[in-house]
Design a protein around this motif. Structure first.
Motif, PDB file in Angstrom:
ATOM      1  N   UNK A  94       0.810  -1.211   0.000  1.00 19.03           N
ATOM      2  CA  UNK A  94       0.000   0.000   0.000  1.00 19.03           C
ATOM      3  C   UNK A  94       0.845   1.263   0.000  1.00 19.03           C
TER       4      UNK A  94
ATOM      5  N   UNK B 255       0.720   4.088  -2.945  1.00 16.71           N
ATOM      6  CA  UNK B 255       0.217   5.442  -2.682  1.00 16.71           C
ATOM      7  C   UNK B 255       1.252   6.490  -3.035  1.00 16.71           C
TER       8      UNK B 255
ATOM      9  N   UNK C 232       1.145   6.742  -6.738  1.00 21.08           N
ATOM     10  CA  UNK C 232      -0.059   7.442  -7.209  1.00 21.08           C
ATOM     11  C   UNK C 232       0.112   8.954  -7.149  1.00 21.08           C
ATOM     12  N   UNK C 233       0.674   9.376  -6.033  1.00 25.19           N
ATOM     13  CA  UNK C 233       0.852  10.807  -5.812  1.00 25.19           C
ATOM     14  C   UNK C 233       1.760  11.420  -6.876  1.00 25.19           C
TER      15      UNK C 233
ATOM     16  N   UNK D  91       2.305  10.231  -9.846  1.00 23.36           N
ATOM     17  CA  UNK D  91       1.614  10.195 -11.147  1.00 23.36           C
ATOM     18  C   UNK D  91       0.710  11.420 -11.290  1.00 23.36           C
TER      19      UNK D  91
END
Lengths: 185, 403
Positions: free
Chosen positions: B247, B251, B254-255, B257
């Motif tokens: 996770x 995360x 993701x940030x 991206x």
């Protein structure tokens, strides 16, 4: 015209591209407002950003000045800025959501979205609204399925809307639809 | 007359200024520099927008400036001032205009604007190469943990969502950079590898991270976020499932991206920014990386300076959101980052460009080598693990000094 007030975030332009689907969009920093353009625009958007609402008195002023006169939309920090201006308290949360994808439920209070609908949203926030929160016109209209944290607000009388999560994130499913609904409201 | 191979070996053995740049299927060597421009915050914009447009070489491959932009220059370019730090007074940025290119593929081919380029080799001298095997580290584990805790608090308060703490290894040395570079390539060849050797300094890098690839009006970036220490038995399949299930790594990724989508959106046509390859796994000697590719179409009339200002310094090595995180970093980092997290690459006369993020690099200057590494503090990270991750990132470079 849509005026996006940027709180020096690294997600603001994702939001700008979303809004540009629906009309001409102007962006400026929160400390560098073009007053003429702000007066001329129909919709004001408060962008995400670091820190907490009290760090940005300029945006608070703009909120009070235009509330009820123009449509105001807040995302993440922008959403908290609206709540803070409406006497809500913004506090740290135990579990922090940065880069999270969460299930978000639409509540019965929503006049725009279908109640009980489950949305998938990308989240980037350390802080949240302290509850209970009450307001005559501003309603909490979405919550995180897992933690029950408030995720969206609507004030259809004054035309004020906000999301705690990011319709602009690639983690959000169909963020464009969410923005479209708010703009049509 | 020297043949191509003999000529190449001769210039490698001399101290002639040159740049080696990894490319698809081999290496390009640039040399015989006609211009050498020291960049600073005053001339940076005019260099990018005016000087680069005035290039007019007869040989296409030589119609470019090659060089680097340091971290401080890139900060100043977006109006972020650095406080007083410990500094070597290294160049803020340097670009070179080459007159000869040597392409190392299966065969060696040479193109030059000079007729007598083969004769331009400095006579051999003794260069006094030496190096210590041991390195000093600017932050020990306790200091690192303290900084880590300070930034964790800032994350809890929402002032940053992710921040990369940099550590620097340094020792006394004057290295034979070309020799070091080829040793590095034999153990850890990575897509953005390069070497710059000049009279008074050298930089060697095996950076894996491409920040800008611009061709006509298409621009691509390929941020890395997510690192897994690679052991001998590990497979890419394992690495993929590790990243997917982890996770914290997901995360963090993701940030980055969303941040890079944002940076591209500043200069790209509305709606044109698309994720072209989400979350792939790349393998290196000591580690695996988690990588995403994002593409966009540039708005009309976007200048070189607009592009550089939107994209640099590269977000994945800073943290997010960029501006406030840079301010936080700069308020706490005591040592100038020099080239680290700056950018290396080229700009062509037609505006095409290619830039990497300078990480996994050695800067050898004033009889001193320094190697920096950084890893991210997000809310779930542990100081011990991130401290170790920095070591893994620096390892293949530190190992060069043990051979």
């Amino acid at each position: 015209m849509i005026y996006v007030i940027d709180h020096e975030d690294s997600f603001t332009y994702n939001l700008v591209h979303l809004f540009e689907n629906f009309g001409q969009t102007y962006v400026s920093n929160y400390f560098n407002i073009d007053k003429k353009k702000l007066d001329a625009c129909k919709i004001i958007v408060f962008s995400p950003g670091p820190g907490e609402p009290s760090h940005y008195p300029e945006t608070q002023k703009i909120y009070y000045q235009y509330r009820g006169l123009k449509k105001i939309i807040g995302i993440c920090l922008g959403y908290q800025q609206i709540l803070y201006a409406e006497k809500g308290q913004i506090i740290p949360q135990k579990k922090i959501y940065h880069g999270y994808q969460s299930r978000i439920k639409v509540l019965r209070e929503s006049l725009i979205f279908k109640p009980n609908k489950i949305l998938i949203g990308g989240r980037y926030h350390s802080l949240k609204l302290k509850e209970p929160f009450s307001s005559k016109t501003l309603k909490i209209t979405m919550r995180c399925v897992e933690t029950n944290v408030a995720m969206a607000i609507e004030d259809t009388i004054n035309s004020v809307y906000g999301f705690q999560f990011h319709p602009d994130s690639f983690l959000t499913v169909d963020g464009k639809f969410l923005i479209q609904k708010i703009l049509q409201a | 007359m020297l043949n191509n191979k003999e000529y190449l070996n001769k210039i490698f053995q001399s101290n002639k200024p040159l740049i080696i740049y990894k490319t698809i299927g081999g290496f390009d060597v640039y040399t015989d520099f006609k211009e050498r421009i020291v960049l600073n915050s005053k001339n940076f914009k005019s260099f990018l927008n005016i000087k680069c447009n005035k290039l007019n070489s007869k040989i296409r491959e030589l119609n470019c400036y090659v060089g680097f932009f340091g971290y401080e220059l890139l900060c100043e370019n977006i109006n972020i001032k650095l406080p007083k730090q410990e500094t070597l007074n290294f160049y803020p940025g340097l670009v070179y205009k080459p007159q000869t290119i040597i392409k190392i593929r299966k065969n060696i081919t040479i193109k030059s604007l000079l007729k007598d380029f083969r004769k331009k080799i400095p006579s051999q001298k003794n260069y006094n190469y030496f190096y210590e095997k041991k390195f000093n580290l600017n932050l020990n584990e306790v200091q690192y943990s303290n900084l880590f805790k300070y930034f964790s608090k800032k994350i809890k308060m929402g002032e940053t969502y992710q921040i990369k703490i940099c550590q620097t290894y340094s020792n006394k040395s004057n290295i034979d950079s070309v020799n070091f570079f080829w040793k590095l390539m034999s153990i850890n060849e990575s897509p953005e590898s390069f070497l710059i050797r000049d009279k008074d300094y050298s930089i060697i890098s095996c950076s894996p991270e491409m920040l800008i690839k611009k061709k006509k009006n298409t621009i691509i970036t390929k941020p890395i976020a997510g690192t897994l220490n690679r052991t001998k038995k590990m497979t890419t399949k394992y690495a993929r499932s590790y990243f997917k299930k982890n996770e914290k790594e997901s995360k963090e990724h993701n940030m980055i991206v969303d941040m890079e989508r944002n940076d591209l959106s500043r200069i790209c046509r509305s709606g044109s920014v698309k994720i072209s390859k989400l979350k792939s796994v790349e393998k290196y000697r000591d580690l695996y990386h988690y990588v995403t590719e994002i593409k966009g179409l540039l708005k009309d009339k976007t200048t070189n300076h607009d592009i550089i200002s939107a994209m640099m310094p590269g977000g994945s090595v800073i943290g997010c959101p960029k501006i406030n995180t840079l301010k936080l970093l700069n308020s706490r980092e005591r040592l100038n980052r020099n080239i680290y997290t700056g950018s290396f690459g080229y700009i062509n006369a037609n505006g095409d460009m290619h830039f990497s993020i300078i990480i996994r690099s050695i800067l050898n200057f004033k009889k001193r080598s320094e190697i920096s590494a950084a890893s991210g503090v997000v809310i779930d990270s542990k100081p011990k693990k991130e401290y170790k991750e920095n070591y893994i990132k620096a390892k293949s470079l530190l190992d060069l000094f043990k051979l």
